[in-house]
Design a protein around this motif. Structure first.
Motif, short mmCIF file in Angstrom:
data_model
loop_
_atom_site.label_atom_id
_atom_site.label_comp_id
_atom_site.label_asym_id
_atom_site.label_seq_id
_atom_site.Cartn_x
_atom_site.Cartn_y
_atom_site.Cartn_z
N ASP A 30 37.55 44.45 44.47
CA ASP A 30 38.06 44.77 43.70
C ASP A 30 39.15 45.56 43.88
O ASP A 30 40.72 45.79 43.55
N LEU A 33 41.38 45.69 47.15
CA LEU A 33 42.44 44.19 46.87
C LEU A 33 43.36 44.76 46.29
O LEU A 33 45.00 44.01 46.49
N SER A 34 43.03 45.52 45.01
CA SER A 34 44.06 46.21 44.48
C SER A 34 44.83 46.74 45.30
O SER A 34 46.79 46.98 45.39
N LEU A 36 45.72 46.94 48.92
CA LEU A 36 46.75 45.73 48.87
C LEU A 36 47.75 45.57 48.18
O LEU A 36 48.19 45.48 49.33
N ARG A 37 47.99 44.53 48.01
CA ARG A 37 48.37 44.80 46.84
C ARG A 37 49.61 45.60 46.49
O ARG A 37 50.51 45.00 46.64
N THR A 57 48.63 38.82 50.75
CA THR A 57 48.00 39.53 48.86
C THR A 57 47.50 39.24 47.43
O THR A 57 46.65 39.40 46.67
N THR A 58 48.09 38.08 47.17
CA THR A 58 48.50 37.88 46.42
C THR A 58 48.16 35.90 46.07
O THR A 58 48.20 35.13 47.38
N LEU A 328 44.91 35.21 52.40
CA LEU A 328 43.60 35.95 52.16
C LEU A 328 43.42 35.27 51.04
O LEU A 328 43.81 35.70 50.20
N GLY A 331 41.47 37.80 48.33
CA GLY A 331 42.83 38.33 47.23
C GLY A 331 43.36 37.71 46.53
O GLY A 331 43.32 37.72 45.06
N HIS A 334 41.06 36.94 43.51
CA HIS A 334 40.84 38.33 42.53
C HIS A 334 41.95 38.72 42.19
O HIS A 334 42.51 39.77 41.42
N ASP A 335 43.95 38.27 42.03
CA ASP A 335 44.87 38.27 41.51
C ASP A 335 45.14 38.73 40.16
O ASP A 335 44.94 37.43 39.08
#
Length: 415
Positions: A30, A33-34, A36-37, A57-58, A328, A331, A334-335
C-alpha cells in the motif's frame, strides 16, 4: 508529470523503485501504491522481455483502459502496426500459431473465438463441475501423509486446477500426468533461461494436442476439445492454428493463475485461527473470503499490455500510437477511491467491486471456474484437516505480474 523507467527509477527526481517481484512489496504494497498514485494516473516502467509499459495506478484508470477497445488493443497489427508475429519474431516456429489465440485477438475476431467457449465456462456449467472438483481435492489429500509437512502448493494448490482443466477439456486420465509434466516449466521465472526451459515441454504439448485433434475427428470424446473439434469441422470453422491456440491458452491460463489464488487463500486461512474457525462454522462464507483474496492479494497484479491505436491523451498523459499500457490491477484493488480501508484484509467485505478478473471485453473467461476451485480447495481442506497449520517458511513467487507462493509448507494434522 515525472515518469518511471527501468523498474521505476525516476529520471528527473529522487529515485523511486517499483519492483513487482519484491517480497516486501507483495507483503505490504500500500505505501508503494500510494506513492504511485501520487505520481498520476499513469506511471512508466520497463518490464523484462516486454519493454517500456505505462501502468494505470487507480481503479478508474484501469476500468477506463480495459473498457476502451477503440483506443487500446491487444494486437497492434490490427491497426497497422507490427503484428504479434513480428513483435515476437524470436519465438520458435511451433509456437507462432499460439499468437493467433484468443488472448491476442480484438474486436470481431475475439468475440467469435470467445463465443465458442463461453458456455463451457458459464456459472451453471461450473456449478455442475463442483462434485468433480471435490473428488479431485479429496484424492489429492488422500495421497498426503498428514503427519508430515508437505508443500501445499505442489501437493494441492497446483494439481487441483490442473486436473480440473484437464477434465473440462477432456484430456484422458492416463495422459494427465505427462501433460502436467510438460507444462510445469511454464510456471517458472519469465527469463530467457526460463523460457528456454519451457520450450521442450510446450513443443510436446502442442504436438500432443494436434494428434488428439486428429484422433477426435475420427472418434470424438466428451470434453471441450471434442466440442471445439466439431466446431472446427462445422459451419463456424476454426483453423487448425486457431484450434491449437485456443486449447493451449485454455489449458495454461485455465490453471496457472488459479494456483496462486488458492495458495494465497490457504496462506490467509492457515495463519489466522479466527478466520479458520469462522469458515469452519459458516462454510457458506468462503465465497466472500475468496473475493477478498482476489482484491487484497491480487493473484494477477497486472493485465497484459494493450497498444494505443493512435496518438491520444489518457489519464493526463500524452501517448503515442503503439505505446504499451497495462492495468495495474493491484493498484485498482487498493485504491481508496473505490475501496474503504483498502489495506485491511476484510474477509466478509461487502460490496467488493474488485478487478481481480479484469473487466471489459477481455474479462477473465475462467473466473467462475477459478472461484469454484478456490472455494472447494479451502472447504475440502478444512473439512478434512480443521487443525492444519503452516509449518515452515513460505517462499514467495518471483514472477512479474503474479502474486502467490512457490512453496507453502503445511502440516495437515497436529504433531
Amino acid at each position: 508529470m515525472s515518469s518511471l523507467t527501468a523498474w521505476g527509477q525516476r529520471t528527473d527526481s529522487p529515485a523511486m523503485q517499483l519492483d513487482l517481484t519484491d517480497p516486501a512489496f507483495l507483503t505490504d504494497p500500500d505505501e508503494t501504491l500510494s506513492r504511485l498514485r501520487a505520481e498520476g494516473g499513469l506511471v512508466r516502467t520497463r518490464i523484462p522481455l516486454i519493454g517500456q509499459v505505462w501502468l494505470t495506478t487507480t481503479d478508474a484508470g484501469a476500468r477506463a483502459l480495459l473498457k476502451s477497445p477503440d483506443l487500446f488493443v491487444r494486437d497492434f497489427g490490427t491497426v497497422g502496426g507490427k503484428p504479434l508475429s513480428a513483435k515476437f519474431w524470436w519465438l520458435p516456429g511451433f509456437m507462432k500459431p499460439l499468437l493467433a489465440g484468443i488472448l491476442g485477438q480484438d474486436g470481431a475476431d475475439h468475440t467469435r473465438l470467445r463465443g465458442m467457449v463461453d458456455s463451457a465456462f458459464a456459472r451453471s456449467s461450473i456449478d455442475d463441475l463442483r462434485p468433480k472438483l471435490r473428488s479431485i481435492a479429496d484424492t489429492l489429500l488422500d495421497s498426503a501423509d498428514p503427519a508430515k509437512p508437505c508443500d501445499i502448493v505442489s501437493r494441492y494448490a497446483r494439481p487441483l486446477p490442473l486436473t480440473a482443466i484437464c477434465t473440462l477439456l477432456g484430456v484422458p486420465e492416463e495422459d494427465q500426468g505427462k501433460v502436467a509434466h510438460w507444462v510445469s516449466p511454464v510456471s517458472g521465472p519469465v527469463t530467457p533461461w526460463g523460457i528456454a526451459r519451457a520450450l521442450p515441454g510446450l513443443w510436446r504439448l502442442t504436438r500432443y494436442f494436434r494428434a488428439d485433434f486428429s484422433a477426435q475427428r475420427a472418434a470424438p470424446r466428451p470434453g471441450l476439445i471434442g466440442d471445439l473439434v466439431q466446431v472446427r469441422d462445422g459451419t463456424d470453422r476454426l483453423s487448425d492454428d486457431e484450434l491449437l491456440a485456443m486449447v493451449v491458452v485454455l489449458f495454461i491460463a485455465g490453471h496457472e493463475t488459479t494456483v496462486h489464488l488458492i495458495s494465497n487463500a490457504l496462506h490467509r486461512v492457515l495463519q489466522d485461527d479466527a478466520l479458520r474457525q469462522g469458515l469452519i462454522a459458516a462454510p457458506e462464507t468462503v465465497g466472500l473470503l475468496v473475493e477478498e483474496v482476489l482484491r487484497h492479494d491480487s493473484p494477477v497484479m497486472m493485465t497484459k499490455p494493450l497498444f494505443a491505436t493512435r496518438d491520444t491523451t489518457f489519464e493526463g498523459q500524452a501517448l503515442k500510437a503503439g505505446d504499451q499500457v497495462a492495468a495495474l490491477l493491484i493498484g485498482a484493488n487498493h485504491d481508496p477511491a473505490r475501496h474503504s480501508e483498502p489495506a485491511a484484509f476484510t474477509a466478509d467485505r461487502r460490496p467488493n467491486a474488485h478487478l481481480g478478473f479484469g473487466t471489459g471485453p477481455h474479462v477473465c473467461l475462467g473466473m467462475q471456474l477459478a472461484r469454484a476451485e478456490a472455494q472447494v480447495a479451502i472447504t475440502t481442506l478444512l473439512d478434512r484437516y480443521p487443525q492444519a497449520q503452516l509449518d515452515g517458511a513460505a517462499q514467495r513467487l518471483r514472477r512479474v505480474g503474479l502474486n502467490g507462493f512457490s512453496k507453502l509448507p503445511v502440516r495437515l494434522a497436529p504433531k
